[in-house]
Design a protein around this motif. Structure first.
Motif, PDB file in Angstrom:
ATOM      1  N   THR A   8      35.449  11.385 -16.167  1.00  0.00           N
ATOM      2  CA  THR A   8      35.703  10.179 -16.951  1.00  0.00           C
ATOM      3  C   THR A   8      34.650  10.017 -18.041  1.00  0.00           C
ATOM      4  O   THR A   8      34.969   9.705 -19.186  1.00  0.00           O
ATOM      5  CB  THR A   8      35.720   8.942 -16.043  1.00  0.00           C
ATOM      6  N   GLY A   9      33.397  10.234 -17.699  1.00  0.00           N
ATOM      7  CA  GLY A   9      32.307  10.141 -18.682  1.00  0.00           C
ATOM      8  C   GLY A   9      32.444  11.190 -19.766  1.00  0.00           C
ATOM      9  O   GLY A   9      32.248  10.901 -20.950  1.00  0.00           O
ATOM     10  N   LEU A  10      32.787  12.405 -19.373  1.00  0.00           N
ATOM     11  CA  LEU A  10      32.976  13.470 -20.352  1.00  0.00           C
ATOM     12  C   LEU A  10      34.136  13.139 -21.289  1.00  0.00           C
ATOM     13  O   LEU A  10      34.045  13.325 -22.502  1.00  0.00           O
ATOM     14  CB  LEU A  10      33.238  14.804 -19.639  1.00  0.00           C
ATOM     15  N   PHE A  11      35.218  12.606 -20.737  1.00  0.00           N
ATOM     16  CA  PHE A  11      36.372  12.217 -21.550  1.00  0.00           C
ATOM     17  C   PHE A  11      35.988  11.137 -22.563  1.00  0.00           C
ATOM     18  O   PHE A  11      36.358  11.203 -23.734  1.00  0.00           O
ATOM     19  CB  PHE A  11      37.499  11.725 -20.635  1.00  0.00           C
ATOM     20  N   ILE A  12      35.230  10.151 -22.126  1.00  0.00           N
ATOM     21  CA  ILE A  12      34.812   9.065 -23.020  1.00  0.00           C
ATOM     22  C   ILE A  12      33.914   9.601 -24.130  1.00  0.00           C
ATOM     23  O   ILE A  12      34.049   9.214 -25.299  1.00  0.00           O
ATOM     24  CB  ILE A  12      34.116   7.941 -22.223  1.00  0.00           C
ATOM     25  N   LEU A  17      33.125  11.054 -29.828  1.00  0.00           N
ATOM     26  CA  LEU A  17      32.809  12.057 -30.847  1.00  0.00           C
ATOM     27  C   LEU A  17      33.974  12.250 -31.814  1.00  0.00           C
ATOM     28  O   LEU A  17      33.765  12.388 -33.024  1.00  0.00           O
ATOM     29  CB  LEU A  17      32.434  13.384 -30.191  1.00  0.00           C
ATOM     30  N   LEU A  18      35.192  12.238 -31.311  1.00  0.00           N
ATOM     31  CA  LEU A  18      36.364  12.362 -32.163  1.00  0.00           C
ATOM     32  C   LEU A  18      36.475  11.188 -33.128  1.00  0.00           C
ATOM     33  O   LEU A  18      36.725  11.376 -34.323  1.00  0.00           O
ATOM     34  CB  LEU A  18      37.632  12.461 -31.311  1.00  0.00           C
ATOM     35  N   VAL A  19      36.254   9.989 -32.634  1.00  0.00           N
ATOM     36  CA  VAL A  19      36.326   8.797 -33.490  1.00  0.00           C
ATOM     37  C   VAL A  19      35.241   8.843 -34.562  1.00  0.00           C
ATOM     38  O   VAL A  19      35.498   8.577 -35.747  1.00  0.00           O
ATOM     39  CB  VAL A  19      36.223   7.510 -32.643  1.00  0.00           C
ATOM     40  N   ILE A  20      34.023   9.207 -34.182  1.00  0.00           N
ATOM     41  CA  ILE A  20      32.924   9.306 -35.151  1.00  0.00           C
ATOM     42  C   ILE A  20      33.245  10.346 -36.215  1.00  0.00           C
ATOM     43  O   ILE A  20      33.044  10.124 -37.408  1.00  0.00           O
ATOM     44  CB  ILE A  20      31.598   9.620 -34.431  1.00  0.00           C
ATOM     45  N   TRP A  21      33.764  11.496 -35.802  1.00  0.00           N
ATOM     46  CA  TRP A  21      34.105  12.555 -36.747  1.00  0.00           C
ATOM     47  C   TRP A  21      35.191  12.088 -37.717  1.00  0.00           C
ATOM     48  O   TRP A  21      35.103  12.335 -38.924  1.00  0.00           O
ATOM     49  CB  TRP A  21      34.557  13.801 -35.976  1.00  0.00           C
ATOM     50  N   LEU A  22      36.202  11.400 -37.203  1.00  0.00           N
ATOM     51  CA  LEU A  22      37.286  10.920 -38.063  1.00  0.00           C
ATOM     52  C   LEU A  22      36.794   9.872 -39.063  1.00  0.00           C
ATOM     53  O   LEU A  22      37.195   9.876 -40.227  1.00  0.00           O
ATOM     54  CB  LEU A  22      38.422  10.352 -37.218  1.00  0.00           C
TER      55      LEU A  22
END
Length: 56
Positions: A8-12, A17-22
């Motif tokens: 769960t922590g890894l998924f979050i 990271l995806l949101v920051i990159w976008l």
């Protein structure tokens, strides 16, 4: 019901990271777009010469 906190922590973390990159990519693209729009408004259009008669 067992919750696997490591997964769960890894998924979050991956989602964050995806949101920051976008967001960073969007800002970069927005700045590039704004520069292109400003440059296109400042440059005179060379294709439209109204002083010369059209051939034909």
């Amino acid at each position: 019901m067992d919750i696997n906190y490591w997964e769960t922590g890894l998924f979050i973390i991956v989602i964050l990271l995806l949101v920051i990159w976008l967001v960073r990519r969007n800002r970069k693209d927005e700045q590039t777009f704004e520069k292109e729009v400003i440059q296109s408004e400042l440059k005179p259009e060379e294709e439209k010469d109204h002083d010369e008669p059209s051939p034909g």
